[in-house]
Design an enzyme around this catalytic site. Sequence first.
Site, short mmCIF file in Angstrom:
data_model
loop_
_atom_site.label_atom_id
_atom_site.label_comp_id
_atom_site.label_asym_id
_atom_site.label_seq_id
_atom_site.Cartn_x
_atom_site.Cartn_y
_atom_site.Cartn_z
N ASP A 17 -0.86 -5.65 5.72
CA ASP A 17 -1.85 -6.29 5.15
C ASP A 17 -1.65 -6.25 3.59
O ASP A 17 -1.16 -5.46 3.11
CB ASP A 17 -2.92 -5.77 5.42
CG ASP A 17 -3.35 -4.42 5.00
OD1 ASP A 17 -2.33 -3.46 5.00
OD2 ASP A 17 -4.33 -4.19 4.23
N GLU A 18 -2.14 -7.57 2.93
CA GLU A 18 -2.19 -7.53 1.65
C GLU A 18 -0.98 -7.35 0.73
O GLU A 18 -1.10 -6.86 -0.33
CB GLU A 18 -3.47 -6.67 0.97
CG GLU A 18 -4.76 -6.95 1.86
CD GLU A 18 -5.81 -6.03 1.48
OE1 GLU A 18 -6.92 -6.26 1.55
OE2 GLU A 18 -5.68 -4.74 1.12
N VAL A 19 0.26 -7.60 1.17
CA VAL A 19 1.56 -7.40 0.51
C VAL A 19 1.44 -8.18 -0.65
O VAL A 19 2.02 -7.53 -1.78
CB VAL A 19 2.57 -7.96 1.46
CG1 VAL A 19 3.94 -7.45 0.65
CG2 VAL A 19 2.53 -6.81 2.77
N HIS B 24 0.84 -1.47 0.11
CA HIS B 24 -0.14 -0.02 0.02
C HIS B 24 0.83 1.27 0.05
O HIS B 24 0.44 2.22 0.62
CB HIS B 24 -0.93 0.10 1.27
CG HIS B 24 -2.04 -1.06 1.14
ND1 HIS B 24 -3.16 -0.78 0.31
CD2 HIS B 24 -2.19 -2.20 1.90
CE1 HIS B 24 -4.04 -1.78 0.52
NE2 HIS B 24 -3.22 -2.94 1.54
N TYR C 182 4.07 -0.60 -5.48
CA TYR C 182 2.98 -1.13 -4.49
C TYR C 182 3.90 -0.98 -3.17
O TYR C 182 3.32 -0.97 -2.06
CB TYR C 182 2.33 -2.26 -4.63
CG TYR C 182 1.16 -2.59 -3.74
CD1 TYR C 182 -0.14 -2.08 -3.79
CD2 TYR C 182 1.33 -3.70 -3.05
CE1 TYR C 182 -1.03 -2.47 -2.75
CE2 TYR C 182 0.65 -4.14 -2.17
CZ TYR C 182 -0.66 -3.54 -1.89
OH TYR C 182 -1.54 -4.02 -1.15
#
EC number: 3.2.1.52
Length: 534
Positions: free
Chosen positions: A316-318, A260, A282
């Site tokens: 999160d969500e790497v 993120h 990202y």
Amino acid sequence: MNKILLILFFIGNILNTTIIRGQNTCPLIPYPQSSSRINETFQLSSRCVIVYTEEFESQAYLLQKELLRYTSIAVSTLPDKATLDSNIVYNVIKLKKDYKFKSEGYSLKMHTKDITITAGQPSGMINGVMSLVQLTRLSTLQNTLVPIECWEIEDSPLYAWRGFMLDEARHFWGMKKVKQILNWMALYKLNRFHWHLTDSQGWRIEIKKYPKLALIGGIGNYGEEYTPAQFYTQEEIKEIVTYALERNIHIIPEIDMPGHASAASKAYPEFSGGGSPKYPGYTFNPGKDSVYTYLTDILKEVDALFPSQVIHLGGDEVHYGNQDWNTNKDIQDLMKHEKMKNLKDVENYFFQRMADSLLLIHNKVAAWDEVADSQLSPEHTIVFFWRQNRPEQLQKSLDRKFNIVLCPRLPMYLDYAQDTLQVHGVDWRKFSCNSYQKVYSFSPQDIPVKYPKNCNILGIQANLWTERIETEDRLDYMLFPRIAALAENAWTKEMNKNINSFNIRLKKQFDLYKKDHIYYSDPFTPKETGEPVR
């Protein structure tokens, strides 16, 4: 005829009993642990004086300001060591100390001529003050005074952590709106404001050493890539933090990493670890030592702004955007040197180093439930359990004795639809509805895990992500009245909760929402409160 009269008699008794019970039900949200109606009325007027012990001077000033804000009545304040003018008849509000009350507990005793709020700590006194403020706001101004029904209350919270998260990275809301939300959090005795300040769509906090983070990373939002930069200066951050602390609200800033990070990558591409075709730029680069220095410098400035001594690092969500790690030379060299098997090992290595940086500046690490797989110190880590479809992450956190905040998507994500009439935003047919009733009734026991004795559940939190929320009207609509349901769930013990009682009390809050220009959702007549499109 006699049968009809008998039936009418019974119906009348039932209705009368219902009315009496309603009158004897304390109107506060959240509902106190113990309350009883006193058949007296306190007259709030300009002849009232707040008398306080030395340690509660700040809370006396807060009460004075809040009463002026909501009633336009200016009361005076006086230290308890001073002497009241014996020639003037006052109604007195006393703020007193009693060590028998633990940190956030308080008592409120009201009579015709005096009110006494007693607490052991400033946090408890603020809770007592807010109970009186809410009772005042629920009363009706009559000329130059407010008659307030008298109650005797003794109260303390169920959970120490009663949280709300606002996402300002996807859409920026500004100081005025944040302060309004903090006001409602304080009124409802919520005490943790989790502030999501960075994400792929925007960096919303000024960092002196790296000014381009805000000036370039602050450009754009979720729907528009090139809107002018929006962010908080450090002076604005300080003002908001002070405002929150005055109301017993601790702010937990979130600086998302290692994923993120697209907004940061736009500002300083030299620290980027790349991304994927769908999520370019990202990640931060775990293979560069300079990245750890860069991020530690950022966290040092964040630490200086937020006295909570907890910083949320995301985590999160790497996997959404770490594909470039497979070909990045720095990261591949790191994997060989550290004998890492996969990219998850890289992720855990990065997070351990950043956690160590936080520990060196005496902060606890907060992170999403992906870190349950890491080797972080349980004593210094708070895991936010958000994936209700992954209960094993909560079980791991429990087994490893992490501190835990429960905020599962179902029902604690407030960007999810609250009823099946909603047609915009997250599709309820795919993700279900998070109604206010579900928020109210959520229990840790809803999650299929084994809770050990003395587990470290700090409390609960609701999260409001703003990808699909572009206007203040929609923000209000998604937050109110579910914030009230959250507050009662977090504060009130299960044996004192009752959804029917809550519904009666909730309806009385709607006038307060209107007076504060809140565009709320009315769950009782949903068709009458139109859903904002954006």
